[in-house]
Scaffold this motif. Structure first.
Motif, PDB file in Angstrom:
ATOM      1  N   GLU A 180      10.389  47.130  25.301  1.00  0.00           N
ATOM      2  CA  GLU A 180      11.525  48.272  25.299  1.00  0.00           C
ATOM      3  C   GLU A 180      12.207  48.638  23.884  1.00  0.00           C
ATOM      4  N   ILE A 181      12.247  47.799  23.029  1.00  0.00           N
ATOM      5  CA  ILE A 181      12.849  48.071  21.790  1.00  0.00           C
ATOM      6  C   ILE A 181      11.821  49.127  21.019  1.00  0.00           C
ATOM      7  N   LEU A 182      10.419  48.740  21.003  1.00  0.00           N
ATOM      8  CA  LEU A 182       9.530  49.335  20.337  1.00  0.00           C
ATOM      9  C   LEU A 182       9.252  50.816  20.982  1.00  0.00           C
ATOM     10  N   THR A 183       9.409  50.946  22.350  1.00  0.00           N
ATOM     11  CA  THR A 183       9.273  52.307  22.923  1.00  0.00           C
ATOM     12  C   THR A 183      10.369  53.059  23.053  1.00  0.00           C
ATOM     13  N   SER A 184      11.466  52.889  22.374  1.00  0.00           N
ATOM     14  CA  SER A 184      12.731  53.347  22.533  1.00  0.00           C
ATOM     15  C   SER A 184      12.731  54.742  21.548  1.00  0.00           C
ATOM     16  N   ALA A 185      11.832  54.690  20.587  1.00  0.00           N
ATOM     17  CA  ALA A 185      12.114  55.954  19.528  1.00  0.00           C
ATOM     18  C   ALA A 185      11.936  57.181  20.167  1.00  0.00           C
ATOM     19  N   PRO A 186      12.701  58.116  19.684  1.00  0.00           N
ATOM     20  CA  PRO A 186      12.579  59.541  20.518  1.00  0.00           C
ATOM     21  C   PRO A 186      11.372  60.288  19.850  1.00  0.00           C
ATOM     22  N   PHE A 187      10.491  59.752  19.325  1.00  0.00           N
ATOM     23  CA  PHE A 187       9.135  60.449  18.620  1.00  0.00           C
ATOM     24  C   PHE A 187       8.080  59.553  18.876  1.00  0.00           C
ATOM     25  N   GLU A 188       6.829  60.279  18.758  1.00  0.00           N
ATOM     26  CA  GLU A 188       5.509  59.595  19.293  1.00  0.00           C
ATOM     27  C   GLU A 188       4.975  58.737  17.540  1.00  0.00           C
ATOM     28  N   ASN A 189       4.942  57.541  17.772  1.00  0.00           N
ATOM     29  CA  ASN A 189       4.418  56.779  16.762  1.00  0.00           C
ATOM     30  C   ASN A 189       3.252  55.771  17.102  1.00  0.00           C
ATOM     31  N   ALA A 190       2.188  56.033  16.575  1.00  0.00           N
ATOM     32  CA  ALA A 190       1.174  55.039  16.978  1.00  0.00           C
ATOM     33  C   ALA A 190       1.187  53.752  16.493  1.00  0.00           C
ATOM     34  N   LEU A 191       1.729  53.194  15.193  1.00  0.00           N
ATOM     35  CA  LEU A 191       2.042  52.031  14.971  1.00  0.00           C
ATOM     36  C   LEU A 191       3.054  51.327  15.898  1.00  0.00           C
ATOM     37  N   PHE A 192       4.189  52.131  16.362  1.00  0.00           N
ATOM     38  CA  PHE A 192       5.108  51.359  17.113  1.00  0.00           C
ATOM     39  C   PHE A 192       4.349  51.256  18.591  1.00  0.00           C
ATOM     40  N   SER A 193       3.733  52.086  19.017  1.00  0.00           N
ATOM     41  CA  SER A 193       2.925  52.141  20.225  1.00  0.00           C
ATOM     42  C   SER A 193       2.036  50.946  20.274  1.00  0.00           C
ATOM     43  N   ALA A 194       1.477  50.688  19.143  1.00  0.00           N
ATOM     44  CA  ALA A 194       0.509  49.473  19.159  1.00  0.00           C
ATOM     45  C   ALA A 194       1.472  48.144  19.029  1.00  0.00           C
ATOM     46  N   ALA A 195       2.420  48.188  18.403  1.00  0.00           N
ATOM     47  CA  ALA A 195       3.544  46.939  18.373  1.00  0.00           C
ATOM     48  C   ALA A 195       4.016  46.656  19.500  1.00  0.00           C
ATOM     49  N   ALA A 196       4.400  47.785  20.303  1.00  0.00           N
ATOM     50  CA  ALA A 196       5.001  47.638  21.683  1.00  0.00           C
ATOM     51  C   ALA A 196       4.039  46.892  22.752  1.00  0.00           C
ATOM     52  N   GLU A 197       2.917  47.492  22.615  1.00  0.00           N
ATOM     53  CA  GLU A 197       1.684  46.891  23.398  1.00  0.00           C
ATOM     54  C   GLU A 197       1.565  45.303  23.003  1.00  0.00           C
ATOM     55  N   ILE A 198       1.557  45.025  21.999  1.00  0.00           N
ATOM     56  CA  ILE A 198       1.229  43.468  21.489  1.00  0.00           C
ATOM     57  C   ILE A 198       2.542  42.957  21.987  1.00  0.00           C
ATOM     58  N   ALA A 199       3.548  43.422  21.949  1.00  0.00           N
ATOM     59  CA  ALA A 199       4.864  42.570  22.006  1.00  0.00           C
ATOM     60  C   ALA A 199       4.971  42.184  23.624  1.00  0.00           C
ATOM     61  N   LEU A 200       4.502  43.145  24.548  1.00  0.00           N
ATOM     62  CA  LEU A 200       4.371  43.026  25.821  1.00  0.00           C
ATOM     63  C   LEU A 200       3.240  42.070  26.527  1.00  0.00           C
ATOM     64  N   SER A 201       2.023  42.129  25.799  1.00  0.00           N
ATOM     65  CA  SER A 201       0.846  41.517  26.127  1.00  0.00           C
ATOM     66  C   SER A 201       0.654  40.208  25.430  1.00  0.00           C
ATOM     67  N   HIS A 202       1.050  39.707  24.473  1.00  0.00           N
ATOM     68  CA  HIS A 202       0.591  38.731  23.988  1.00  0.00           C
ATOM     69  C   HIS A 202       0.839  37.296  24.338  1.00  0.00           C
ATOM     70  N   HIS A 203       1.615  37.220  25.609  1.00  0.00           N
ATOM     71  CA  HIS A 203       1.868  36.045  26.265  1.00  0.00           C
ATOM     72  C   HIS A 203       1.060  35.891  27.597  1.00  0.00           C
ATOM     73  N   GLU A 204       0.163  37.289  27.980  1.00  0.00           N
ATOM     74  CA  GLU A 204      -0.607  37.067  28.955  1.00  0.00           C
ATOM     75  C   GLU A 204      -1.899  36.277  28.702  1.00  0.00           C
ATOM     76  N   LYS A 205      -2.558  35.775  29.739  1.00  0.00           N
ATOM     77  CA  LYS A 205      -3.451  34.603  29.879  1.00  0.00           C
ATOM     78  C   LYS A 205      -4.645  35.274  30.660  1.00  0.00           C
ATOM     79  N   VAL A 206      -5.910  35.217  30.256  1.00  0.00           N
ATOM     80  CA  VAL A 206      -6.954  35.807  30.569  1.00  0.00           C
ATOM     81  C   VAL A 206      -7.620  35.638  31.977  1.00  0.00           C
ATOM     82  N   ASP A 207      -6.513  34.207  32.644  1.00  0.00           N
ATOM     83  CA  ASP A 207      -6.987  33.783  33.809  1.00  0.00           C
ATOM     84  C   ASP A 207      -5.726  34.274  34.642  1.00  0.00           C
ATOM     85  N   GLY A 208      -4.793  35.248  34.223  1.00  0.00           N
ATOM     86  CA  GLY A 208      -4.092  35.775  35.036  1.00  0.00           C
ATOM     87  C   GLY A 208      -2.412  35.021  35.201  1.00  0.00           C
ATOM     88  N   SER A 209      -2.406  33.884  34.550  1.00  0.00           N
ATOM     89  CA  SER A 209      -1.302  32.854  34.811  1.00  0.00           C
ATOM     90  C   SER A 209      -0.222  33.339  33.807  1.00  0.00           C
TER      91      SER A 209
END
Length: 350
Positions: free
Chosen positions: A238-267
């Motif tokens: 939410e922090i990294l996607t709250s900027a009022p402009f498009e930014n590829a770096l912050f979009s990538a960082a937001a994706e990482i922040a949201l997904s880096h605790h996911e596990k490949v088995d779905g748990s």
């Protein structure tokens, strides 16, 4: 400007060189053997070529085709000189890249006028090319400035998280370099690896939204506290996607922040994604982050032995971690050890 004259008749070469000399500020090069002229052109860029059509061994057509095939010779003006007024000859020469024609016997006034025109064309093209190069350099400079500003913003955001998180700045540096290693081993493009390296340090920015009594608790978290702690992944997004402009770096960082605790088995959390539904950057960061957390001493825990951490990654490949990411990380083990030595934590008493 450099003028190249190619004619098998030495008398013609003398006359054409003398006429060319009436145009000030030019260097004139003459060849009576087309093969030698082509060899010279391989290492030099003439600004105008005067080319005889009727020559033995290599005629004007053959010379022109070979000349145009040389690197960087596509835009150089060529005037073909011929005694032949047949349209078919000129059509063929134009197809091969001739720019203009002179007919023997050469008229002095026409010769000088056509030469001036072609040299002016060449000069204009060179100025345009120089202008294009200058503009490209300015774009690169501006882009570099933007990238540096983005990196500065990342650094500041990461420092904010560092002040609230017991993990050290060295952890962020090690983890980012581990991510870079994995990305390179997986064969990602250079720009993708650079994006990953720049974005990875913000993976835990969401911890700024976790209460101190949970974030800084020295012991194991209970179920309720763990549920709150797990909210940091979505808070970071939410922090990294709250900027009022498009930014590829912050979009990538937001994706990482949201997904880096996911596990490949779905748990994993927060979305329970599995396999390749988890973004690749998130899968890469998961390996780098967990390995560094395991092997780092903190006030509340001792560091794992490196062999134990390696075994853990191997055992969890295919369930917790992406097996390809684990394989890539372990394949770069010597570089992993170099990174650990380069970015050491301050000493902790466990």
């Amino acid at each position: 400007m450099k003028i190249l004259i190619v004619d098998d008749n030495n008398t013609n070469l003398v006359v054409l060189k003398a006429l060319s000399g009436k145009l000030d500020g030019n260097e004139v090069y003459t060849f009576n053997l087309p093969a030698e002229a082509l060899a010279w052109c391989a290492g030099h860029d003439p600004d105008l070529v005067l080319l005889d059509y009727m020559m033995p061994d290599i005629d004007g057509f053959q010379f022109l085709a070979r000349f145009r095939a040389l690197p960087g010779k596509e835009e150089i003006p060529v005037i073909m000189i011929t005694a032949d007024n047949e349209l078919e000859v000129r059509y063929r020469a134009l197809e091969l890249g001739a720019n203009d024609f002179l007919t023997k016997p050469v008229d002095k006034t026409e010769f000088l006028a056509r030469m001036r025109n072609m040299l002016a064309l060449r000069q204009s093209r060179k100025l345009l090319a120089d202008r294009a190069d200058w503009l490209a350099q300015e774009v690169r400079k501006a882009t570099a400035d933007i990238v540096e500003r983005e990196r500065g913003a990342i650094f500041l955001l990461s420092k904010v998280a560092e002040y609230r998180d017991p993990e050290t700045g060295a952890h962020i540096l090690r983890m980012a370099h581990y991510c870079k290693l994995i990305g390179q081993r997986l064969g990602l493009a250079d720009d993708a690896v650079a994006m990953l390296f720049d974005a990875a340090p913000m993976h835990d920015i969401g911890k700024v939204g976790i209460p101190d009594h949970i974030l800084l608790k020295p012991g194991r978290l209970d179920a309720g506290e763990m549920a709150v702690m797990r909210q940091h992944a979505r808070i970071g997004w939410e922090i990294l996607t709250s900027a009022p402009f498009e930014n590829a770096l912050f979009s990538a960082a937001a994706e990482i922040a949201l997904s880096h605790h996911e596990k490949v088995d779905g748990s994993g959390y927060p979305q329970g994604l599995a396999g390749e539904a988890i973004p690749l950057m998130g899968r890469i960061v998961a390996v780098a982050d967990v390995f560094d957390a395991l092997t780092s001493a903190r006030p509340y825990k001792v560091a794992w032995e490196l062999d134990a951490a390696r075994d853990f990654l191997s055992a969890q490949a295919g369930s917790h971690f992406d097996a390809r990411c684990v394989e890539a990380f372990l394949a770069a083990w010597d570089e992993v050890l170099e990174i650990r030595a380069r970015y050491e934590d301050d000493s902790f008493e466990a």
